[in-house]
Design a protein around this motif. Structure first.
Motif, PDB file in Angstrom:
ATOM      1  N   ALA A   1       0.835  -1.204   0.000  1.00  0.00           N
ATOM      2  CA  ALA A   1       0.000   0.000   0.000  1.00  0.00           C
ATOM      3  C   ALA A   1       0.870   1.254   0.000  1.00  0.00           C
ATOM      4  O   ALA A   1       0.582   2.220  -0.723  1.00  0.00           O
ATOM      5  CB  ALA A   1      -0.921  -0.003   1.216  1.00  0.00           C
ATOM      6  N   ARG A   2       1.932   1.243   0.777  1.00  0.00           N
ATOM      7  CA  ARG A   2       2.832   2.396   0.842  1.00  0.00           C
ATOM      8  C   ARG A   2       3.535   2.611  -0.494  1.00  0.00           C
ATOM      9  O   ARG A   2       3.718   3.745  -0.946  1.00  0.00           O
ATOM     10  CB  ARG A   2       3.855   2.202   1.958  1.00  0.00           C
ATOM     11  CG  ARG A   2       4.810   3.344   2.114  1.00  0.00           C
ATOM     12  CD  ARG A   2       4.073   4.628   2.485  1.00  0.00           C
ATOM     13  NE  ARG A   2       5.006   5.714   2.567  1.00  0.00           N
ATOM     14  CZ  ARG A   2       4.920   6.824   1.855  1.00  0.00           C
ATOM     15  NH1 ARG A   2       3.919   7.016   1.033  1.00  0.00           N
ATOM     16  NH2 ARG A   2       5.826   7.762   1.969  1.00  0.00           N
ATOM     17  N   SER A   3       3.908   1.523  -1.145  1.00  0.00           N
ATOM     18  CA  SER A   3       4.554   1.614  -2.447  1.00  0.00           C
ATOM     19  C   SER A   3       3.626   2.258  -3.470  1.00  0.00           C
ATOM     20  O   SER A   3       4.034   3.110  -4.258  1.00  0.00           O
ATOM     21  CB  SER A   3       4.972   0.220  -2.908  1.00  0.00           C
ATOM     22  OG  SER A   3       5.549   0.279  -4.174  1.00  0.00           O
ATOM     23  N   LYS A   4       2.355   1.860  -3.444  1.00  0.00           N
ATOM     24  CA  LYS A   4       1.365   2.452  -4.359  1.00  0.00           C
ATOM     25  C   LYS A   4       1.185   3.941  -4.074  1.00  0.00           C
ATOM     26  O   LYS A   4       1.073   4.740  -4.999  1.00  0.00           O
ATOM     27  CB  LYS A   4       0.031   1.721  -4.237  1.00  0.00           C
ATOM     28  CG  LYS A   4       0.048   0.356  -4.867  1.00  0.00           C
ATOM     29  CD  LYS A   4      -1.284  -0.342  -4.705  1.00  0.00           C
ATOM     30  CE  LYS A   4      -1.212  -1.760  -5.249  1.00  0.00           C
ATOM     31  NZ  LYS A   4      -2.485  -2.477  -5.040  1.00  0.00           N
ATOM     32  N   GLN A   5       1.162   4.312  -2.806  1.00  0.00           N
ATOM     33  CA  GLN A   5       1.043   5.730  -2.435  1.00  0.00           C
ATOM     34  C   GLN A   5       2.210   6.518  -3.000  1.00  0.00           C
ATOM     35  O   GLN A   5       2.037   7.594  -3.568  1.00  0.00           O
ATOM     36  CB  GLN A   5       1.058   5.903  -0.913  1.00  0.00           C
ATOM     37  CG  GLN A   5      -0.231   5.656  -0.222  1.00  0.00           C
ATOM     38  CD  GLN A   5      -0.091   5.887   1.281  1.00  0.00           C
ATOM     39  OE1 GLN A   5       0.994   5.723   1.857  1.00  0.00           O
ATOM     40  NE2 GLN A   5      -1.185   6.250   1.916  1.00  0.00           N
ATOM     41  N   ARG A   6       3.408   5.977  -2.835  1.00  0.00           N
ATOM     42  CA  ARG A   6       4.615   6.636  -3.301  1.00  0.00           C
ATOM     43  C   ARG A   6       4.570   6.797  -4.827  1.00  0.00           C
ATOM     44  O   ARG A   6       4.902   7.851  -5.353  1.00  0.00           O
ATOM     45  CB  ARG A   6       5.847   5.838  -2.877  1.00  0.00           C
ATOM     46  CG  ARG A   6       7.096   6.655  -2.809  1.00  0.00           C
ATOM     47  CD  ARG A   6       8.271   5.897  -2.223  1.00  0.00           C
ATOM     48  NE  ARG A   6       8.008   5.470  -0.867  1.00  0.00           N
ATOM     49  CZ  ARG A   6       8.165   4.219  -0.424  1.00  0.00           C
ATOM     50  NH1 ARG A   6       8.577   3.287  -1.218  1.00  0.00           N
ATOM     51  NH2 ARG A   6       7.898   3.920   0.822  1.00  0.00           N
TER      52      ARG A   6
ATOM     53  N   ASN B   1       1.888   6.911  -6.730  1.00  0.00           N
ATOM     54  CA  ASN B   1       0.853   7.897  -7.059  1.00  0.00           C
ATOM     55  C   ASN B   1       1.356   9.324  -6.842  1.00  0.00           C
ATOM     56  O   ASN B   1       1.044  10.221  -7.611  1.00  0.00           O
ATOM     57  CB  ASN B   1      -0.411   7.663  -6.254  1.00  0.00           C
ATOM     58  CG  ASN B   1      -1.175   6.439  -6.732  1.00  0.00           C
ATOM     59  OD1 ASN B   1      -1.002   5.987  -7.851  1.00  0.00           O
ATOM     60  ND2 ASN B   1      -2.013   5.898  -5.861  1.00  0.00           N
ATOM     61  N   ASN B   2       2.144   9.517  -5.801  1.00  0.00           N
ATOM     62  CA  ASN B   2       2.686  10.844  -5.523  1.00  0.00           C
ATOM     63  C   ASN B   2       3.702  11.259  -6.575  1.00  0.00           C
ATOM     64  O   ASN B   2       3.807  12.432  -6.920  1.00  0.00           O
ATOM     65  CB  ASN B   2       3.301  10.905  -4.126  1.00  0.00           C
ATOM     66  CG  ASN B   2       2.259  10.927  -3.029  1.00  0.00           C
ATOM     67  OD1 ASN B   2       1.107  11.280  -3.259  1.00  0.00           O
ATOM     68  ND2 ASN B   2       2.651  10.548  -1.851  1.00  0.00           N
TER      69      ASN B   2
END
Length: 60
Positions: free
Chosen positions: A48-53, A55-56
């Protein structure tokens, strides 16, 4: 402070501290679910954190 904590633990008429409650909950979760549970939630959190990164990066 340790004395205050010991007194609180020995007196059942008083509430436990947030720290004590967190420790008690963590120990119960660990006992009920085991190592695999923590491995899975760690992996899911990392994904999930990887996807957030990612997307940013797209927004900048």
């Amino acid at each position: 402070m340790a004395n205050k904590q010991n007194n609180r633990n020995n007196n059942s008429n008083q509430n436990m501290t947030v720290e004590e409650a967190g420790r008690k909950g963590g120990e119960a979760t660990s006992k009920n679910h085991g190592r695999e549970f923590y491995e899975e939630i760690g992996r899911k959190g990392g994904e999930a954190r990887s996807k957030q990164r990612d997307n940013n990066k797209d927004k900048n």
